[in-house]
Design an enzyme around this catalytic site. Sequence first.
Site, mmCIF file in Angstrom:
data_model
loop_
_atom_site.group_PDB
_atom_site.id
_atom_site.type_symbol
_atom_site.label_atom_id
_atom_site.label_comp_id
_atom_site.label_asym_id
_atom_site.label_seq_id
_atom_site.Cartn_x
_atom_site.Cartn_y
_atom_site.Cartn_z
ATOM 1 N N HIS A 243 115.318 -64.709 17.246
ATOM 2 C CA HIS A 243 116.594 -64.784 17.970
ATOM 3 C C HIS A 243 116.622 -66.113 18.717
ATOM 4 C CE1 HIS A 243 114.494 -64.101 21.759
ATOM 5 N NE2 HIS A 243 113.908 -63.042 21.217
ATOM 6 N N ASP A 370 100.928 -47.731 14.597
ATOM 7 C CA ASP A 370 99.498 -48.023 14.633
ATOM 8 C C ASP A 370 98.904 -47.640 15.986
ATOM 9 O OD1 ASP A 370 96.994 -49.785 14.925
ATOM 10 O OD2 ASP A 370 97.556 -50.092 12.826
ATOM 11 N N SER A 385 108.753 -60.900 20.239
ATOM 12 C CA SER A 385 109.893 -61.263 19.391
ATOM 13 C C SER A 385 109.494 -62.397 18.454
ATOM 14 C CB SER A 385 111.077 -61.702 20.243
ATOM 15 O OG SER A 385 111.572 -60.633 20.997
#
Length: 423
Positions: A243, A370, A385
């Site tokens: 982003h 996980d 991110s």
Amino acid sequence: MNQKISLHDRKKQYRKMLCLLLLFNLLCLAYSFYQSVRDTIPDHIHLFAGEQSTFSYGIPASGTLVPEEENVQPVSLNLKKPFTMKANATGSYVLNSKLFGIIELKQTEVKVLKTKEVIPCGLPIGIYVKTEGMLVLDTQILSCKDGLNYEPAKNIVKAGDYILQVNGKQVDGKEEFRKLVTDSEGKDMKLLINRDGKKFQVSVTPIMTKEGTYKLGIWVRDDTQGLGTLTYISGNKFGALGHGISDMDTGTRMEIEGGSLYEARILSVQKGEKGNPGELVGQVRYGENQYLGTIDKNTGFGIYGTLSRPIAGFSSQKPMPIGLKQEVKTGKAQVRVVLDGVSKDYDIKIEKVDGSNKNIKKGMVIQITDKELLQKTGGIVQGMSGSPIIQDGKFIGAITHVFVDDPTRGYGVFAETMLTEAD
């Protein structure tokens, strides 16, 4: 008699109103259905030359695939059933779609690209960017020598504007800007503004504050820095974050002049909890020896640039093929994260895949499954991110957002979307 006629007329009016309301509801339902079908078909489709791709839209529509070459015949498609497309050479096509074979839906650009491979990283990086001009954060009320309060820049500039020039000259940062205002002697200052891509000039008059200095009452920022994740490298090029870099005060994506990439290391992890997504706490090394390369672009789908040297531990790895969005499926996948200096692929589950145009920044809904990663981070935390997502040996996307009410879940952007922005 008049009362009977009045009641009869009133009933007729009610029936008319009910009919009109029913018609209106039917039109709304029809329009909603049309929009839903239209949104199912993407604006862009990418294929790799020599590879076959399968598509399944399941909508009552037909399509005509029109090549850019006039001597090649168009191909008819039934969009209600799964269909395949394959092209042996690069090129462009247009897919014209019609609802029930009659009503125009949209034109989709189909591009056949050369096969591309990248190296997914998941490496923590330090980011420094300089804005293109000075970003206006807000205007300020000033106390002046006459004992009154003024806000000289109110309704002239606003948060999110960029000041590109002052009195016809480019200004090198906020310190120079401050000096120009201080030395203005109260004369009008002409500012060249960039607002949402439109440039125009405004005039603002500095005022003498009670401290005896001239000010405009404009809060500005000219740079920002922080920690992020390197998503992939391709030769000496890179993509990161998934982003864009947005200003924390205005919430708008920053227009950048350029920037730099640096080495970073994770010092600790604040685990995510419901209502608090947590974060990676790291140290960025802004030294000459830690410099990794230049940041050239800040887009809605990540930052991109050029490496000045190989990335230790990654540049020598074998590149991985790209998985296009039509190949992404729900189920098991992995996310690559570097914690404690070690690169590892952790299991995740892709819960939802949305290849439409509704929100291309959120093409996937994922969940961290996980146990080791959940133990270390609690799920997706700030700073992750850009962590690459891998499925069936292909790089398919990157993590972009976390669900605040459930840090084990979040959104991902498709790899092809990031790579398209890089070009």
